[in-house]
Design an enzyme around this catalytic site. Sequence first.
Site, PDB file in Angstrom:
ATOM      1  N   SER A  15      -7.075   3.131  13.421  1.00 33.74           N
ATOM      2  CA  SER A  15      -6.306   2.834  14.636  1.00 33.74           C
ATOM      3  C   SER A  15      -6.598   3.837  15.744  1.00 33.74           C
ATOM      4  CB  SER A  15      -4.807   2.843  14.309  1.00 33.74           C
ATOM      5  OG  SER A  15      -4.484   1.855  13.356  1.00 33.74           O
TER       6      SER A  15
ATOM      7  N   ARG B 245      -7.343  19.401  23.660  1.00 31.04           N
ATOM      8  CA  ARG B 245      -5.933  19.133  23.914  1.00 31.04           C
ATOM      9  C   ARG B 245      -5.735  17.630  23.811  1.00 31.04           C
ATOM     10  NH1 ARG B 245      -2.942  21.661  29.097  1.00 31.04           N
ATOM     11  NH2 ARG B 245      -2.951  23.427  27.661  1.00 31.04           N
TER      12      ARG B 245
ATOM     13  N   ASP C  54       0.815  -1.207   0.000  1.00 31.84           N
ATOM     14  CA  ASP C  54       0.000   0.000   0.000  1.00 31.84           C
ATOM     15  C   ASP C  54       0.855   1.265   0.000  1.00 31.84           C
ATOM     16  OD1 ASP C  54      -2.285  -1.473  -0.065  1.00 31.84           O
ATOM     17  OD2 ASP C  54      -2.729  -1.303   2.072  1.00 31.84           O
TER      18      ASP C  54
ATOM     19  N   ASN D 194      -4.654   8.892   1.510  1.00 32.31           N
ATOM     20  CA  ASN D 194      -5.127   8.338   2.778  1.00 32.31           C
ATOM     21  C   ASN D 194      -5.521   9.413   3.782  1.00 32.31           C
ATOM     22  OD1 ASN D 194      -5.216   5.608   2.458  1.00 32.31           O
ATOM     23  ND2 ASN D 194      -3.436   5.144   3.728  1.00 32.31           N
TER      24      ASN D 194
ATOM     25  N   THR E 236      -9.322   3.182   6.653  1.00 36.13           N
ATOM     26  CA  THR E 236      -8.841   1.855   7.055  1.00 36.13           C
ATOM     27  C   THR E 236      -7.391   1.893   7.537  1.00 36.13           C
ATOM     28  OG1 THR E 236      -8.120   1.331   4.791  1.00 36.13           O
ATOM     29  CG2 THR E 236     -10.381   0.738   5.399  1.00 36.13           C
ATOM     30  N   ALA E 237      -6.828   3.094   7.660  1.00 29.93           N
ATOM     31  CA  ALA E 237      -5.418   3.226   8.040  1.00 29.93           C
ATOM     32  C   ALA E 237      -5.303   3.860   9.428  1.00 29.93           C
ATOM     33  CB  ALA E 237      -4.672   4.026   6.968  1.00 29.93           C
ATOM     34  N   TYR E 238      -4.596   4.988   9.536  1.00 30.65           N
ATOM     35  CA  TYR E 238      -4.335   5.626  10.829  1.00 30.65           C
ATOM     36  C   TYR E 238      -5.643   5.995  11.530  1.00 30.65           C
ATOM     37  CZ  TYR E 238      -1.629   8.669  14.049  1.00 30.65           C
ATOM     38  OH  TYR E 238      -1.038   9.243  15.136  1.00 30.65           O
ATOM     39  N   ALA E 239      -6.621   6.500  10.782  1.00 30.34           N
ATOM     40  CA  ALA E 239      -7.885   6.921  11.386  1.00 30.34           C
ATOM     41  C   ALA E 239      -8.577   5.761  12.090  1.00 30.34           C
ATOM     42  CB  ALA E 239      -8.800   7.523  10.317  1.00 30.34           C
TER      43      ALA E 239
END
Length: 294
Positions: free
Chosen positions: A199, A181, A66, A153, A194-197
């Site tokens: 997680s 904060r 990817d 992404n 499906t990536a960092y978001a």
Amino acid sequence: MHILIVRNNSNSQAQDASLLLVTYLATQGIDYTVVDSSKLASPLAAPELSALFDHGVDMAVALGGDGTILRTARQVGFHGTPILGINYGRLGFLANPNESGVMEPLTAALAGDTTEEARANLSIHVICEGEADPFNDVEGDDADEPREFFALNEVAVTRGANGRIIDFGLDVSGSHLATMRGDGLVVASATGSTAYALSAGGPLVAPGFTGLVAVPIAPHTLHSRAVVTSPSDVIEMDLSENADSRDATLFIDGELVELDRPLRRLYVRRGPVATTLLRYKDEGFYNHAAKVFF
């Protein structure tokens, strides 16, 4: 016809596949350019490849995982050139599987026997300390246009090297949602959901969705939720009140963006031209998601 081949040179299978491709293309009289994906690590497009796209690229073939597809998509930018990804990495959520080898997907794509999948991407504008902000009618000591970046992404602003949490405001299309904060914020496309978001606690979003997903990272509150916007919305992250001692770091599609001044505002909207991925014998998003995530 001209085809761009982006390969992961650290993967021997990807290298072997590229040799098969260039041999076939040469016999067919099709022009091609081969580039190592590691040379495309910068969030800024490679100038020589930008010139190549200005003259016309009919298709890009990404041989790797990817990450290779993300780097290829960044070079394609908003030109609309279709991308045929063949997985030689680990996850390969964006790529076609390599069980059929490399020639079957390529010849199918050349014959028009693949499915075009339009993916919304992100247009990102960055405003740093002292720079003019035309979106907010703020003058600065720098007359240059805001820095603009592409992402397929996501864009992520996180706490910096000193490890201190950052203060920021979150607005959507001029409406203030929250001041918070925490460790930062991820703004993703449906592809990036499906990536960092994901997680960070965000939702799994079908690839045809064209809005944005904003997910706070480890916010210091009990009331934070991910926000899913409409396609025309603009997400603004305001760091103007964030102290210099709480430095923020910018990442675009997982690549570090080095800034010469402290980051003050970030504007994210849907890109003007979708990224086109070519699918060969596609098993479907939900079947793939069931194998990977459940």
